[in-house]
Structures are given as C-alpha cells and as structure tokens.
Enzyme design. Structure first.
Site, mmCIF file in Angstrom:
data_model
loop_
_atom_site.group_PDB
_atom_site.id
_atom_site.type_symbol
_atom_site.label_atom_id
_atom_site.label_comp_id
_atom_site.label_asym_id
_atom_site.label_seq_id
_atom_site.Cartn_x
_atom_site.Cartn_y
_atom_site.Cartn_z
ATOM 1 N N ILE A 188 -7.544 6.839 2.362
ATOM 2 C CA ILE A 188 -8.256 5.795 3.089
ATOM 3 C C ILE A 188 -7.507 4.470 3.034
ATOM 4 O O ILE A 188 -7.892 3.484 3.649
ATOM 5 C CB ILE A 188 -9.696 5.649 2.538
ATOM 6 C CG1 ILE A 188 -10.630 5.019 3.577
ATOM 7 C CG2 ILE A 188 -9.708 4.914 1.217
ATOM 8 C CD1 ILE A 188 -12.104 5.116 3.222
ATOM 9 N N ARG B 141 -18.671 3.381 13.410
ATOM 10 C CA ARG B 141 -18.746 2.231 14.329
ATOM 11 C C ARG B 141 -19.084 2.687 15.746
ATOM 12 O O ARG B 141 -19.913 2.076 16.424
ATOM 13 C CB ARG B 141 -17.411 1.480 14.322
ATOM 14 C CG ARG B 141 -17.210 0.604 13.102
ATOM 15 C CD ARG B 141 -15.853 -0.058 13.105
ATOM 16 N NE ARG B 141 -15.717 -0.953 11.967
ATOM 17 C CZ ARG B 141 -14.564 -1.290 11.404
ATOM 18 N NH1 ARG B 141 -13.425 -0.803 11.899
ATOM 19 N NH2 ARG B 141 -14.521 -2.106 10.382
ATOM 20 N N ASN C 287 0.822 -1.205 0.000
ATOM 21 C CA ASN C 287 0.000 0.000 0.000
ATOM 22 C C ASN C 287 0.859 1.259 0.000
ATOM 23 O O ASN C 287 0.511 2.260 -0.625
ATOM 24 C CB ASN C 287 -0.930 0.000 1.210
ATOM 25 C CG ASN C 287 -2.120 -0.928 1.019
ATOM 26 O OD1 ASN C 287 -2.204 -1.641 0.035
ATOM 27 N ND2 ASN C 287 -3.021 -0.909 1.976
ATOM 28 N N ASN D 34 -5.016 1.820 4.068
ATOM 29 C CA ASN D 34 -4.384 1.499 5.346
ATOM 30 C C ASN D 34 -2.935 1.050 5.178
ATOM 31 O O ASN D 34 -2.579 0.531 4.122
ATOM 32 C CB ASN D 34 -5.198 0.397 6.043
ATOM 33 C CG ASN D 34 -6.387 0.986 6.745
ATOM 34 O OD1 ASN D 34 -6.252 1.782 7.655
ATOM 35 N ND2 ASN D 34 -7.578 0.602 6.301
ATOM 36 N N ASP E 298 -14.315 4.674 11.923
ATOM 37 C CA ASP E 298 -14.276 4.563 13.382
ATOM 38 C C ASP E 298 -15.432 5.340 14.016
ATOM 39 O O ASP E 298 -16.033 4.895 14.996
ATOM 40 C CB ASP E 298 -12.944 5.099 13.918
ATOM 41 C CG ASP E 298 -11.746 4.403 13.306
ATOM 42 O OD1 ASP E 298 -11.835 3.182 13.065
ATOM 43 O OD2 ASP E 298 -10.727 5.078 13.060
ATOM 44 N N HIS F 250 -5.943 5.593 13.385
ATOM 45 C CA HIS F 250 -6.911 4.758 12.673
ATOM 46 C C HIS F 250 -6.517 3.286 12.686
ATOM 47 O O HIS F 250 -6.664 2.581 11.703
ATOM 48 C CB HIS F 250 -7.070 5.266 11.238
ATOM 49 C CG HIS F 250 -8.134 4.560 10.444
ATOM 50 N ND1 HIS F 250 -9.434 4.435 10.878
ATOM 51 C CD2 HIS F 250 -8.086 3.944 9.229
ATOM 52 C CE1 HIS F 250 -10.141 3.772 9.972
ATOM 53 N NE2 HIS F 250 -9.346 3.463 8.969
ATOM 54 N N MET G 56 -16.555 0.557 4.787
ATOM 55 C CA MET G 56 -15.445 1.429 4.414
ATOM 56 C C MET G 56 -15.873 2.373 3.289
ATOM 57 O O MET G 56 -15.593 3.579 3.321
ATOM 58 C CB MET G 56 -14.243 0.596 3.963
ATOM 59 C CG MET G 56 -13.035 1.415 3.539
ATOM 60 S SD MET G 56 -12.128 2.093 4.937
ATOM 61 C CE MET G 56 -11.107 0.688 5.350
#
Length: 257
Positions: free
Chosen positions: A39, A75, A16, A41, A72, A101, A154
């Site tokens: 976004i 959630r 990534n 990770n 987050d 995050h 996501m």
C-alpha cells in the site's frame, strides 16, 4: 501475511522505494510464502520493486503479491452514491476501478457500475465524477490545507482488502472477487485476455481478480468499455509503463542500450 504501509506521495518514491525494498528483502528471506499487500505509494512502482526483490531471491510467486487499490474503489462507490443522492448507500454501490493507483492511471469503469449510473447524469458530470475519483487524494490534501493526506480512509481500505484475503485463504462457498494491482502472470490465461483488451503488453495492471487460498485464482476480463473509458485507458498506458519501469529498474538498474 505481510502488510506494507507508508506515506502517500509520488514525490517520496526514493524514500518509499528504499523502505519497500528493505521490507521485501526481509520478507523474501524470512517469510517467502507470505501474502504481500503493498500500500506504500507509488503503488504502480512499489509493487514491481517487491517483485524484483523476490525474483532476486528466487522466491517470487506472482499469485501472492498485491497492490492495494481499494481506496480508489471506496472513493468511486462513495462519490457515485453521493451523485445519486444517497451517500449512505455507498456500501451497496460497486464500481470496478482498473489500471493503476495514481492520477490518470486510475480507471473508474462507471459504465459497469451497480446500480447503473443515474439516467439523468450528463457526459460532463460523468467526466467530473471520473476526475474526482482519480484525484481524490488531492482533494483530501487541500481539505487538510497541506497538513496531511488520506490516512483514515487509507487504513480503512487496507483493512477491507486484508479481510478479503483472509476470507479467500479460509475458503468457503462464497466467491471473493475484488480489484487489485497485480502481475498479469499471476494467471497467464486471464492475463493474456486482459493484455488483448488493453492492446498493449503491461507486466502489471489493476484488474478484477478472483481470490483463493493460494492468492490470485483468476484474473477476470476488463469487459466492455464505452468510448470515454477507452480514451481514459489510452491515456493511462504510457504513464503505467513508465511507473512500472521506474520500479523495476530501482532494483535491477537501468537497462543497457
């Protein structure tokens, strides 16, 4: 506006990291004034990667770089509404989620939730709720029996954050305030206040921000934390420092001793 998305896994940092580096290079050379919403990770590290790439091209504007931590927040609202007995009320529940995050760097500030936590919620239940918010991604992976990760949620979180950016860019009478993992230099005065609250110098931190047509308009203070949340903050700082260094040095190379 450029939107970066990839798989959810700290284990994929090298993959990534390379993808984000190359995308950031393309943005820096073709659309340097774009709002960049990261976004991919691990966000704690990929945001510094983008920043360092932009710095190397002399086009870095910290006000326009955002780590998307909205998942987050979603959630936290959902899990708190569930605990309160009405998960359908999640859209009306707000919980500031600060820090970073991933895992222990995710700091749900439940003491600042609106509406307030149910009065009958025990300390053990608050700790359980906190851990569920911090490690919600693991719960999804387990539910999918290792066959996938958080994808729809996501995407939803990304769309929610992008919508807030668009509203802010458009302008209007309504304030746009949300949480995002940002460079604290995006608002030096607000960033200084947050640094004082943290008690440690960090280049990046997920904070409440007021958005405007040019990006980060104001970084808002963390506010009052209860003793448990102060412990969470203390535990998050070393990992955040490591994550930030890992991302920055991916571009700049390891510092010479």
């Amino acid at each position: 506006m450029m939107f970066l998305f990839d798989a959810y896994s700290d284990d994929l940092f090298k993959v990534n990291g390379g993808i984000v580096r190359d995308l950031a290079t393309a943005i820096a050379t073709t659309a340097p004034k774009a709002f960049v919403l990261v976004i991919s990770n691990p966000v704690n590290s990929t945001v510094p990667i983008v920043a360092e790439v932009f710095k190397s091209h002399n086009v870095y504007d910290p006000k326009k770089l955002f780590g998307v931590t909205t998942l987050d927040v979603v959630r936290a609202s959902t899990f708190l509404a569930e605990v309160a007995g009405d998960v359908s009320n999640a859209p009306n529940v707000t919980v500031p989620v600060l820090g970073g995050h991933s895992g222990v760097t995710i700091l749900p500030i439940l003491s600042q939730a609106t509406p307030s936590l149910p009065a009958n919620l025990s300390e053990t239940e608050v700790e359980t709720l906190t851990k569920r918010i911090q490690f919600g991604g693991d719960e999804v992976v387990k539910a999918k029996d290792g066959a996938g990760s958080a994808t729809l949620s996501m995407a939803y979180a990304g769309a929610e954050f992008a919508t807030k950016i668009l509203k802010a860019v458009k302008g209007g009478s309504e304030e746009v305030i949300t949480q995002s993992y940002v460079d604290l230099n995006a608002d030096p005065e607000g960033g200084k206040k947050v640094t004082e609250e943290i008690g440690t110098s960090l280049d990046y931190f997920s904070v409440s921000v007021k958005l405007g047509p040019n990006g980060v308009e104001k970084i808002l203070p963390i506010g009052e934390l209860n003793p448990y949340e102060k412990q969470l903050l203390k535990a998050a700082i070393p990992e955040l420092q490591d994550n930030i260094t890992k991302g920055a040095t991916f571009i700049t190379g390891a510092p010479k001793l």
